[in-house]
Design an enzyme around this catalytic site. Structure first.
Site, PDB file in Angstrom:
ATOM      1  N   SER A 227       0.841  -1.196   0.000  1.00 56.98           N
ATOM      2  CA  SER A 227       0.000   0.000   0.000  1.00 56.98           C
ATOM      3  C   SER A 227       0.873   1.241   0.000  1.00 56.98           C
ATOM      4  O   SER A 227       2.040   1.208   0.417  1.00 56.98           O
ATOM      5  CB  SER A 227      -0.904   0.020   1.248  1.00 56.98           C
ATOM      6  OG  SER A 227      -0.131   0.153   2.427  1.00 56.98           O
ATOM      7  N   LYS A 228       0.296   2.336  -0.467  1.00 55.62           N
ATOM      8  CA  LYS A 228       1.010   3.610  -0.462  1.00 55.62           C
ATOM      9  C   LYS A 228       1.337   4.023   0.972  1.00 55.62           C
ATOM     10  O   LYS A 228       2.395   4.581   1.241  1.00 55.62           O
ATOM     11  CB  LYS A 228       0.154   4.689  -1.134  1.00 55.62           C
ATOM     12  CG  LYS A 228      -0.200   4.414  -2.576  1.00 55.62           C
ATOM     13  CD  LYS A 228      -1.153   5.478  -3.103  1.00 55.62           C
ATOM     14  CE  LYS A 228      -1.661   5.155  -4.489  1.00 55.62           C
ATOM     15  NZ  LYS A 228      -2.630   6.159  -4.975  1.00 55.62           N
ATOM     16  N   ARG A 229       0.414   3.750   1.879  1.00 49.67           N
ATOM     17  CA  ARG A 229       0.574   4.195   3.267  1.00 49.67           C
ATOM     18  C   ARG A 229       1.787   3.545   3.924  1.00 49.67           C
ATOM     19  O   ARG A 229       2.560   4.201   4.620  1.00 49.67           O
ATOM     20  CB  ARG A 229      -0.681   3.861   4.074  1.00 49.67           C
ATOM     21  CG  ARG A 229      -0.583   4.224   5.550  1.00 49.67           C
ATOM     22  CD  ARG A 229      -1.855   3.879   6.293  1.00 49.67           C
ATOM     23  NE  ARG A 229      -3.005   4.588   5.756  1.00 49.67           N
ATOM     24  CZ  ARG A 229      -4.254   4.406   6.203  1.00 49.67           C
ATOM     25  NH1 ARG A 229      -4.487   3.530   7.161  1.00 49.67           N
ATOM     26  NH2 ARG A 229      -5.243   5.086   5.680  1.00 49.67           N
TER      27      ARG A 229
END
Length: 502
Positions: free
Chosen positions: A247-249
């Site tokens: 994920s980007k997070r």
């Protein structure tokens, strides 16, 4: 006549194009190309607060760079909001949906009560059977309302066949009357997508496994809108080495397509790698040219098992999956050199190393240099790091290589300066004469030729290893070689890089 296949890639423009999204686009694009169908790019930009022009541009540019060109679009979902709202009103009129006046506070209170009672919360259909007079009275009082879909009562269920996961069944009793339009009038994703897919005549929805939970609701909407649902194929998830979903997070730019472009990947090499995350042929083949992959691709090849992308947040030197680098190496070393040149040019331009003469009177030499270097390189960035000395006199010398091959023997500096004089005075500069001078000088000073060769390579290229030595000296050029060797006594330390500079 068989209906044309229509698929869509529908990203939300709330950030860069990441490899999970790119993988979804690749599977859709391949299926469209395999079947002679249509590939639609739809931008789901209804979240005005999070959607940005920069993100839209990044998605479009990322897809173009990967070579995933669409047949229609980009279609912007925000332009069809009124159409989505009209569909919701029609569902109310047909008795498939109803106005819900329950406020956020009421819902939260019921949810808290369910938690205290240790029961699962589901909307209790409080507004489902309001009379016309009750609805009119609430509206006259200015009460806002959401719109909910009526899930059929009784013991029925939603049943569908997913291409990857087989037959899926969800009981109506386990699906609450879900909101399709918020009280502020904004349609929810589940409604907007269904309306858009019906309008665009989408026949197959190929997306991540995390969309599987929403599918029964979407099928209920298709049924209520009197439209046959498309075929669903849910792709298994891609996880990091710790088995967490990428994920980007959590992984930042390590999962951004532009990161791999900046770090020297060829676009088709990245496509080839990403398609292998959760898809395979019966013979487990790994390298595919474009037309070969289109021919080989099938939805049935998608695996139910999650794949692992071996990114490493802790060590930038090994930031990505070794298989990705191996595939990139294969293409870098084997693709037609004329196809490689534009990518090398882009890399050189980024580092201000490009010379327009590489495309004109020096083109043949430039091609020969690329052919020489790529036999040892893995990434496009290698041309401007390891290979920088072939394009510029402004390059660094590795400190360890310098110590091992030059400074540990003080007399080597003198020998290299003498060799510079010999190179400079050569009337014929070719492989035969260069080798002859090396052998003669090694004999004169009483050392093995390899000692001279290693010292010259480090001084001239900045590294202890590289492609063919003699060919390297020819590519760098007689004057450059002589000048670089003559500057060895003037070496200065670049402490910040633990390297040295001529």
């Amino acid at each position: 006549m068989e209906k044309q296949v229509v698929v869509r890639f529908a990203p939300s423009p709330t950030g860069y194009l990441h490899i999970g999204g790119a993988r979804t686009a690749i599977f859709n694009w391949l299926f469209a190309r395999k079947t002679g169908g249509k590939f639609i790019l739809r931008i789901e930009d209804t979240d005005a607060e999070r959607s940005t022009e920069e993100s839209i541009g990044g998605i479009v540019e990322g897809l173009k760079w990967l070579g995933l060109l669409w047949d229609e679009g980009p279609n912007f979902q925000s332009r069809y909001i009124q159409e989505h709202q009209k569909a919701a009103q029609k569902l109310i009129e047909s008795g498939h949906a109803y106005k819900c006046f329950c406020t956020k506070e009421i819902i939260e209170k019921k949810h808290e009560d369910a938690v205290k009672a240790k029961t699962a919360y589901a909307y209790d259909k409080a507004c489902r059977n309001l009379t016309c007079d009750e609805i009119a009275k609430k509206e006259a009082g200015g009460l806002p309302y959401a719109i909910r879909l009526k899930v059929p009562d009784g013991s029925g269920s939603v049943v569908f066949d997913d291409v990857v996961y087989g037959t899926i069944e969800k009981k109506h009793a386990d699906i609450e009357d879900f909101v399709i339009v918020r009280s502020n009038g904004k349609p929810l994703y589940v409604l907007s997508n269904a309306v858009d897919d019906i309008r665009d005549k989408v026949t197959h929805i190929i997306r991540g496994q995390d969309g599987l939970a929403n599918t029964p609701k979407q099928i209920l909407l298709y049924n209520a809108l009197c439209s046959p649902p498309p075929v669903f194929a849910h792709m298994s998830l891609t996880l990091d080495p710790r088995k967490a979903k990428i994920s980007k997070r959590h992984h930042g730019e390590l999962v951004a397509v532009h990161f791999y472009r900046q770090h020297g990947f060829l676009p088709w090499a990245l496509v080839n790698f990403l398609v292998l995350l959760g898809w395979a042929t019966p013979e487990s083949r790994e390298i595919f040219l474009k037309e070969e992959l289109i021919k080989a691709f099938s939805l049935e090849g998608i695996s139910r098992a999650n794949s692992v992308f071996n990114i490493n947040n802790d060590d930038p030197k090994y930031y990505t999956d070794p298989k990705a680098i191996n595939i990139n190496t294969h293409y870098l070393r084997t693709m037609p050199v004329e196809e490689l040149l534009p990518y090398v040019k882009e890399q050189l331009e980024r580092e201000a190393l490009w010379n327009d003469e590489y495309e004109t009177k020096r083109k043949e030499d430039f091609i020969d240099t690329i052919e020489l270097l790529r036999s040892r390189f893995h990434l496009l960035t290698d041309f401007t790091t390891t290979g920088r000395a072939y394009f510029s006199d402004d390059y660094l010398i590795d400190a360890d290589a310098l110590k091992k091959n030059i400074t540990k023997r003080p007399e080597l500096t003198k020998w290299l300066c003498n060799f510079a004089d010999k190179i400079s005075s050569m009337k014929i500069y070719n492989a035969e004469t260069i080798e002859q001078v090396i052998m003669e000088m090694a004999g004169e000073i009483g050392v093995k030729p390899g000692i001279l060769v290693n010292g010259i390579r480090v001084a001239v290229t900045g590294h202890a290893v590289g492609p063919d030595f003699i060919k390297s000296l020819i590519r760098i050029g007689q004057n450059n070689v002589a000048q670089r060797l003559a500057k060895i006594p003037l070496l200065s330390e670049d402490a910040s890089a633990n390297k040295y500079k001529l």
